[in-house]
Design a protein around this motif. Structure first.
Motif, PDB file in Angstrom:
ATOM      1  N   THR A 194      -8.340 -10.677   3.752  1.00 43.72           N
ATOM      2  CA  THR A 194      -6.988 -11.099   4.126  1.00 43.72           C
ATOM      3  C   THR A 194      -6.840 -12.614   4.149  1.00 43.72           C
ATOM      4  O   THR A 194      -5.725 -13.109   4.267  1.00 43.72           O
ATOM      5  CB  THR A 194      -6.605 -10.530   5.502  1.00 43.72           C
ATOM      6  OG1 THR A 194      -7.484 -11.066   6.505  1.00 43.72           O
ATOM      7  CG2 THR A 194      -6.696  -9.014   5.517  1.00 43.72           C
ATOM      8  N   SER A 243     -11.819  -7.395   6.771  1.00 42.32           N
ATOM      9  CA  SER A 243     -10.762  -8.366   7.087  1.00 42.32           C
ATOM     10  C   SER A 243     -10.932  -9.691   6.344  1.00 42.32           C
ATOM     11  O   SER A 243      -9.974 -10.468   6.252  1.00 42.32           O
ATOM     12  CB  SER A 243     -10.720  -8.619   8.596  1.00 42.32           C
ATOM     13  OG  SER A 243     -11.979  -9.069   9.070  1.00 42.32           O
ATOM     14  N   MET A 282      -8.014  -3.870   5.041  1.00 43.69           N
ATOM     15  CA  MET A 282      -7.616  -4.896   6.002  1.00 43.69           C
ATOM     16  C   MET A 282      -8.247  -4.649   7.368  1.00 43.69           C
ATOM     17  O   MET A 282      -8.538  -5.578   8.116  1.00 43.69           O
ATOM     18  CB  MET A 282      -6.096  -4.939   6.117  1.00 43.69           C
ATOM     19  CG  MET A 282      -5.407  -5.433   4.866  1.00 43.69           C
ATOM     20  SD  MET A 282      -3.611  -5.338   4.955  1.00 43.69           S
ATOM     21  CE  MET A 282      -3.259  -6.599   6.158  1.00 43.69           C
ATOM     22  N   ILE A 331      -1.709 -11.220   5.372  1.00 46.09           N
ATOM     23  CA  ILE A 331      -2.492 -11.549   4.183  1.00 46.09           C
ATOM     24  C   ILE A 331      -2.185 -12.989   3.796  1.00 46.09           C
ATOM     25  O   ILE A 331      -1.027 -13.342   3.562  1.00 46.09           O
ATOM     26  CB  ILE A 331      -2.158 -10.605   3.016  1.00 46.09           C
ATOM     27  CG1 ILE A 331      -2.421  -9.153   3.410  1.00 46.09           C
ATOM     28  CG2 ILE A 331      -2.991 -10.965   1.789  1.00 46.09           C
ATOM     29  CD1 ILE A 331      -2.028  -8.157   2.342  1.00 46.09           C
TER      30      ILE A 331
END
Length: 217
Positions: free
Chosen positions: A139, A136, A132, A56
């Protein structure tokens, strides 16, 4: 676990051709134990590779603090507007939108909080892992910046007049931290990478997964 080479007489009784679990026959026939062990190794390797990708991108502490409280303010405003059940009857579409906004605000706080805190709450940890994997863009700071600006525009769409102060404050706060996240993504502001669950995985496996020279840090 049964292997015919251990009981050659069973091959005669069952009219099966005798073979060994090793040697040339192993290329065609695998004992169940060997197959299970191979599957376990492949699963562990896949899990480690997956953990390496669980990263992250986060900004400095002040920016994270601002984003977290912008999300908290948005969540509070949405809940405040949902408290009155009459709104669900008189404005059902708006009521559903407030529900979506509260979910988005909770997601905002989730990605700005320390990952060590999230790991302690199983439900939140699983939800973050799901996001996540399938979302995505959350992140990276650029993706979250656009996500925060999008939330701000949702609040602005509810502001029909300057008197709706709650909507305006939530909109401006989210849009502001969204722009700052874009600056950080373009390296105008500092940021760092938080590796989720890597420390726990290193302690469990005894391996330096992130190659930083320290196990479990």
């Amino acid at each position: 676990i049964f292997c015919p080479s251990d009981f050659p007489e069973s091959a005669t009784v069952l009219s099966l051709p005798p073979f060994s679990c090793g040697g040339e026959d192993s290329a065609k026939f695998l004992c169940p134990a060997a197959a299970m062990l191979q599957d376990a190794k492949e699963g562990a390797s896949s899990a480690l590779m997956e953990l390496r990708g669980m990263r992250i991108e986060q900004g400095p502490t002040l920016l994270r603090f601002m984003a977290f409280f912008a999300g908290l303010a948005s969540f509070g405003c949405a809940v405040f507007l949902m408290v009155n059940p009459k709104n669900a009857v008189s404005h059902p579409i708006m009521y559903m939108l407030y529900g979506y906004i509260s979910l988005f605000a909770g997601t905002t706080m989730l990605f700005e909080a320390k990952h060590e805190w999230i790991e302690k709450v199983t439900v939140l940890n699983k939800y973050q892992n799901l996001l996540m994997q399938h979302c995505s863009f959350l992140t990276v700071m650029g993706g979250r910046g656009l996500f925060y600006i999008f939330q701000g525009t949702l609040w602005l769409s509810f502001s029909d007049s300057p008197g709706e102060l709650i909507d305006m404050v939530a909109a401006v706060g989210l849009a502001f931290v969204g722009v700052l996240h874009l600056f950080a993504h373009w390296e105008i502001m500092p940021h760092h990478i938080a590796q989720k669950a890597v420390a726990a995985a290193e302690k469990a496996t005894g391996k330096d997964i992130n190659k930083n020279g320290t196990i479990g840090a």
